[in-house]
Design a protein around this motif. Structure first.
Motif, PDB file in Angstrom:
ATOM      1  N   GLU A  63      -8.172  -6.486  -1.387  1.00 32.63           N
ATOM      2  CA  GLU A  63      -7.648  -5.421  -0.537  1.00 32.63           C
ATOM      3  C   GLU A  63      -8.320  -4.105  -0.857  1.00 32.63           C
ATOM      4  O   GLU A  63      -8.708  -3.353   0.033  1.00 32.63           O
ATOM      5  CB  GLU A  63      -6.148  -5.265  -0.761  1.00 32.63           C
ATOM      6  CG  GLU A  63      -5.335  -6.286  -0.026  1.00 32.63           C
ATOM      7  CD  GLU A  63      -4.037  -5.695   0.488  1.00 32.63           C
ATOM      8  OE1 GLU A  63      -3.389  -4.982  -0.300  1.00 32.63           O
ATOM      9  OE2 GLU A  63      -3.700  -5.952   1.651  1.00 32.63           O
ATOM     10  N   ALA A  64      -8.462  -3.827  -2.167  1.00 34.39           N
ATOM     11  CA  ALA A  64      -9.071  -2.560  -2.573  1.00 34.39           C
ATOM     12  C   ALA A  64     -10.507  -2.488  -2.068  1.00 34.39           C
ATOM     13  O   ALA A  64     -10.959  -1.436  -1.599  1.00 34.39           O
ATOM     14  CB  ALA A  64      -9.029  -2.422  -4.093  1.00 34.39           C
ATOM     15  N   ALA A  65     -11.217  -3.618  -2.143  1.00 31.78           N
ATOM     16  CA  ALA A  65     -12.605  -3.633  -1.673  1.00 31.78           C
ATOM     17  C   ALA A  65     -12.658  -3.437  -0.163  1.00 31.78           C
ATOM     18  O   ALA A  65     -13.468  -2.665   0.351  1.00 31.78           O
ATOM     19  CB  ALA A  65     -13.267  -4.953  -2.059  1.00 31.78           C
ATOM     20  N   MET A  66     -11.757  -4.113   0.544  1.00 38.96           N
ATOM     21  CA  MET A  66     -11.725  -3.976   2.002  1.00 38.96           C
ATOM     22  C   MET A  66     -11.369  -2.548   2.392  1.00 38.96           C
ATOM     23  O   MET A  66     -11.920  -2.005   3.348  1.00 38.96           O
ATOM     24  CB  MET A  66     -10.666  -4.925   2.587  1.00 38.96           C
ATOM     25  CG  MET A  66     -10.908  -6.371   2.287  1.00 38.96           C
ATOM     26  SD  MET A  66     -12.401  -6.963   3.041  1.00 38.96           S
ATOM     27  CE  MET A  66     -11.698  -8.092   4.202  1.00 38.96           C
ATOM     28  N   ALA A  67     -10.429  -1.949   1.649  1.00 39.53           N
ATOM     29  CA  ALA A  67      -9.988  -0.588   1.978  1.00 39.53           C
ATOM     30  C   ALA A  67     -11.127   0.417   1.852  1.00 39.53           C
ATOM     31  O   ALA A  67     -11.083   1.488   2.439  1.00 39.53           O
ATOM     32  CB  ALA A  67      -8.822  -0.185   1.070  1.00 39.53           C
ATOM     33  N   LEU A  68     -12.153   0.059   1.069  1.00 36.67           N
ATOM     34  CA  LEU A  68     -13.298   0.962   0.940  1.00 36.67           C
ATOM     35  C   LEU A  68     -14.346   0.697   2.015  1.00 36.67           C
ATOM     36  O   LEU A  68     -15.423   1.287   2.009  1.00 36.67           O
ATOM     37  CB  LEU A  68     -13.931   0.788  -0.445  1.00 36.67           C
ATOM     38  CG  LEU A  68     -13.111   1.365  -1.600  1.00 36.67           C
ATOM     39  CD1 LEU A  68     -13.575   0.791  -2.925  1.00 36.67           C
ATOM     40  CD2 LEU A  68     -13.199   2.882  -1.609  1.00 36.67           C
ATOM     41  N   GLY A  69     -14.038  -0.218   2.917  1.00 35.57           N
ATOM     42  CA  GLY A  69     -14.966  -0.501   4.014  1.00 35.57           C
ATOM     43  C   GLY A  69     -15.983  -1.583   3.706  1.00 35.57           C
ATOM     44  O   GLY A  69     -16.978  -1.721   4.403  1.00 35.57           O
ATOM     45  N   MET A  70     -15.745  -2.344   2.641  1.00 36.41           N
ATOM     46  CA  MET A  70     -16.691  -3.424   2.335  1.00 36.41           C
ATOM     47  C   MET A  70     -16.502  -4.576   3.311  1.00 36.41           C
ATOM     48  O   MET A  70     -15.375  -4.990   3.567  1.00 36.41           O
ATOM     49  CB  MET A  70     -16.452  -3.966   0.917  1.00 36.41           C
ATOM     50  CG  MET A  70     -16.882  -3.041  -0.180  1.00 36.41           C
ATOM     51  SD  MET A  70     -16.971  -3.964  -1.732  1.00 36.41           S
ATOM     52  CE  MET A  70     -17.186  -2.613  -2.895  1.00 36.41           C
TER      53      MET A  70
END
Ligand SMILES: Nc1ncnc2c1ncn2[C@@H]1O[C@H](COP(=O)(O)OP(=O)(O)OP(=O)(O)O)[C@@H](O)[C@H]1O
Ligand SMILES: [Mg+2]
Lengths: 474, 254
Positions: free
Chosen positions: A377-384
């Motif tokens: 989730e954290a990675a996705m939240a950064l736009g990855m």
């Protein structure tokens, strides 16, 4: 160790007391030696079945068949699993030095076969440096070892001829009974010629001299009565040469058995062991290099791929994990030979790699599942994008969890790689069994083999532990 | 500037966001309050496309996000996420990377910023949140408050226009809340749009320019914190704040 309760019996007394002659053979040896009778479940047929029954009758007892893997017949005989080994047992110097042989009951030729379209193979001399297939530790094997060819060991009678057809060996040297039934029936192959002869005899345990003498006498009787050749005739293996079995003398037996020369462990053997260890390492490392990326791909497909791909990946894992790797190697190397002609080493690496990929997939899947959901989730939240998130965030952490499992699998693979000997690759374990028979002792070859395996696996587990410790911190 | 229009979301047929309309302006800090299960986290997660929704739009500047865009997980939703930072309640720092590594990861690999520049900017951000001395520490070696500040720096490293925070005070002791307020106050003054879910009324009061009360998936009350917290119009807000006061007093040990 002698059979329990019968320590005092001599061989013959034991057979008489129990009223049966237990004879060890491998039903998988096939036509025409000894095999299961398709018409009488549980029953056996073959010329050696009839021979055993005739001999037992002569001794006044019943014959009882004991199934035993062919390659282990002699050790099993020595352990007391049965009274005699009677199964195309060729008289070789190594065997003569280890157990007692009766007079021979059959004389065979060593028959060389090549491909129809390969006229250059005219005899043994033309095969220098070429790959020639045969059964390991057979008389043909001994002859090939001395002939300056590259002897390729097989464990079955069909496989060398399949490989000859495929061009994976240049010629095959086997006993004529086998060559006739399994080789010459293949239209693509032709007879080059017979290049030597040998004898089948019955193996008896050391110390059972009286049993051997009784068997010699019995053999003499059924040879003279014409029964022996009648059996051969029924099985289509009689020839004029078999008359020698009838006229055989004790002096001839002594002469045939006088050669008990055995190889000894020396520098030459050590070099062979080291070469085999390199093969083991090459096969294992190659398979692992294949299995890891494939396993990662399978794991990620199962976890993140579209439904149909996930199901396909699951099916792959179940198929390769749920069936014996031996069978997979067989299918890959012999079964698919018509469409995919792989060299033994490539087939070994590919086969083990495909198999271990299924295990790696599960190790990585467990690793990925162990990474907390919040990381993704954290990675996705950064736009990855998902792929980047998997590569940069999830996989490095999953790898840490998976590392002990991967190390474990690699060490298991080092040992499982011994299975590739079924497709004629001589790796460490195969080298040990071949040498052990040649030198008539398992002790030194066994110890050397164990030492070399340890020398490969121990540094690996050390390395893995260091890596784990380093990853521990983050 | 970020806004939502008629945003609705269902979980298993149950409506948890019911036609939300709201605008969040630059330099403004909005506190999302309300009883548990009211839909605060869900709304916040919809704002940067972490959660799909069934109807309505999210608009960031000129970019819009429709329900299908989130489901597709394509470039559209990723571009929104790059512009809208998110600080999780449990921070979710990358466990295998140092504080500095966490902060430089996305600029380098998502935006393609050069290593040197990313490191320089990363150090600046860690300094801004008061963690220069801890740049080589791994998350497991940091306290909760420190992890949260790294999480804020990580989000800021993408230079977002909006920063979303889910219950940023829940794992901090009262003293640390002060430090957090200082950091956020500075960001607000720099023109960032801040939206924070909170249960802590002191936090809302000190920092927020506006309070939205979410109940049953609707905004039932909205206004400046002084007004909403002191004399709420809605009965539900009063009930909620009554409980809220007792809870706040309890945590302060009174
Ligand atoms: N993954 C999910 N599946 C099903 N229902 C969910 C899921 N996540 C949240 N919900 C439901 O949606 C509603 C809103 O949840 P949400 O987490 O937004 O509440 P909240 O206001 O943040 O509450 P809290 O103050 O306890 O954090 C709740 O009724 C919750 O049970
Ligand atoms: Mg919540």
């Amino acid at each position: 160790m002698p059979a329990c309760g019968a320590e005092q019996d001599s061989g013959l007394a034991r057979v008489r007391r129990t009223g049966e002659l237990r004879w060890g053979a491998d039903a998988q040896g096939g036509e025409p030696y000894a095999m299961e009778d398709p018409d009488a479940p549980g029953g056996m047929r073959g010329f050696e079945v009839e021979l055993a029954e005739a001999l037992a009758r002569e001794l006044g007892v019943k014959a009882r068949f004991v199934q035993n893997d062919w390659s282990n017949l002699i050790p099993s005989l020595e352990r007391g699993g049965f009274d005699v080994a009677l199964n195309g047992m060729e008289v070789t110097p190594a065997r003569s030095g280890r157990i007692l042989f009766t007079r021979p009951y059959y004389v065979f030729n060593l028959r060389l076969l090549a491909r129809q379209d390969d006229a250059a193979v005219t005899g043994m001399a033309a095969l220098r440096g070429q790959r020639v297939g045969t059964l390991a530790n057979s008389l043909a094997w001994d002859l090939l070892q001395r002939s300056g060819v590259e002897a390729v060991p097989y464990e079955g009678v069909e496989e060398p001829y399949i490989d000859l057809e495929q061009g994976r060996v240049r010629a095959v040297l086997m006993d004529d009974i086998i060559a006739q039934r399994y080789g010459q029936v293949r239209p693509g192959l032709r007879l080059v010629g017979d290049v030597g002869e040998g004898y089948y005899a019955i193996a008896v345990r050391q110390g059972d001299e009286d049993l051997r003498e009784a068997l010699d006498a019995a053999l003499g009787r059924i040879a003279h009565s014409g029964e022996l050749r009648a059996i051969f005739q029924r099985w289509g293996i009689d020839s004029a040469a078999q008359q020698r079995m009838v006229d055989w003398t004790d002096a001839q037996t002594r002469e045939v058995l006088s050669n008990t020369h055995t190889a000894r462990m020396g520098w030459g053997q050590l070099v062979l062991f080291l070469q085999a260890a390199v093969v083991t390492l090459l096969v294992s490392a190659g398979a692992m290099v294949l299995a890891i990326p494939l396993g990662v791909g399978l794991a990620l497909t199962r976890l993140y791929g579209p439904g149909w791909a996930g199901r396909l990946a699951t099916a792959y894992v179940e198929l390769f994990r749920g069936t014996p790797v031996l069978l997979q190697l067989y299918v890959l190397y012999y079964g698919l030979a018509g469409v995919l002609r792989l060299e033994p080493l490539s087939a070994a690496i590919l086969g083990l790699g495909l198999n271990y990929a299924a295990y790696e997939a599960e190790v990585y899947r467990a690793g990925v599942l162990a990474v907390p959901r919040g990381q993704l989730e954290a990675a996705m939240a950064l736009g990855m994008p998902l792929k980047l998130a998997l590569r940069r965030v999830i996989m490095p952490q999953a790898f840490r969890v998976a590392l002990p499992g991967v190390t474990n699998d690699f060490i298991a693979l080092l040992k499982d790689s011994s299975l590739v000997s079924v497709i004629s690759v001589v790796e460490l374990t195969k080298r040990m069994t071949i040498t052990a028979v040649d030198v008539r002792s398992w002790l030194i070859p066994g110890a050397l083999c164990a030492l070399l395996y340890l020398a490969m696996s121990y540094p690996l587990s050390r390395l893995a532990r260091r890596l784990e410790a380093r990853l521990e911190r983050g | 500037m970020i806004e939502v229009e008629k945003l609705s979301k269902r979980y298993d047929g149950r409506l948890v966001l019911d036609g939300i309309d709201a605008t969040f302006a630059p330099g403004e800090m909005t506190a999302l309050v309300g009883p548990s299960g009211g839909g605060k986290s869900t709304l916040l997660r919809c704002l940067n496309g972490l959660e799909s929704f069934d109807a309505g739009v999210v608009r960031v500047g000129s970019d819009t996000l429709a329900p299908g865009d989130v489901r597709a997980q394509g470039e559209k939703v990723r571009s929104i996420r790059r512009r809208v930072g998110f600080v999780f309640q449990q921070w979710h720092l990358f466990a295998h990377r140092t504080a500095l590594g966490n902060v430089t990861e996305a600029p380098m690999h998502v935006k393609g910023v050069g290593r040197k520049e990313a490191l320089e900017r990363g150090r600046e951000l860690l300094e801004k949140v008061g963690l220069s001395h801890r740049e080589d520490a791994y998350p497991s070696e940091l306290s909760g408050g420190e992890q949260q500040r790294v999480a804020i720096a990580r989000a800021l490293a993408m230079e977002p226009e909006v920063l979303l925070l889910d219950e940023p005070t829940s794992a901090l002791d009262p003293e640390r809340v002060g430090g957090l307020i200082d950091v956020l106050e500075q960001l607000r003054s720099e023109g960032l749009t801040l939206v924070s879910v909170t249960h802590e009324m002191r936090f809302a009061q000190e920092l927020a320019s506006r309070v939205l009360v979410l109940y049953g998936g609707r905004i039932i009350e909205e206004g400046p914190p002084d007004r909403v917290l002191a004399s709420p119009h809605h009965e539900r807000t009063r009930a909620f704040l009554g409980l809220g006061r007792v809870a706040a007093l309890r945590t302060m040990g009174a």
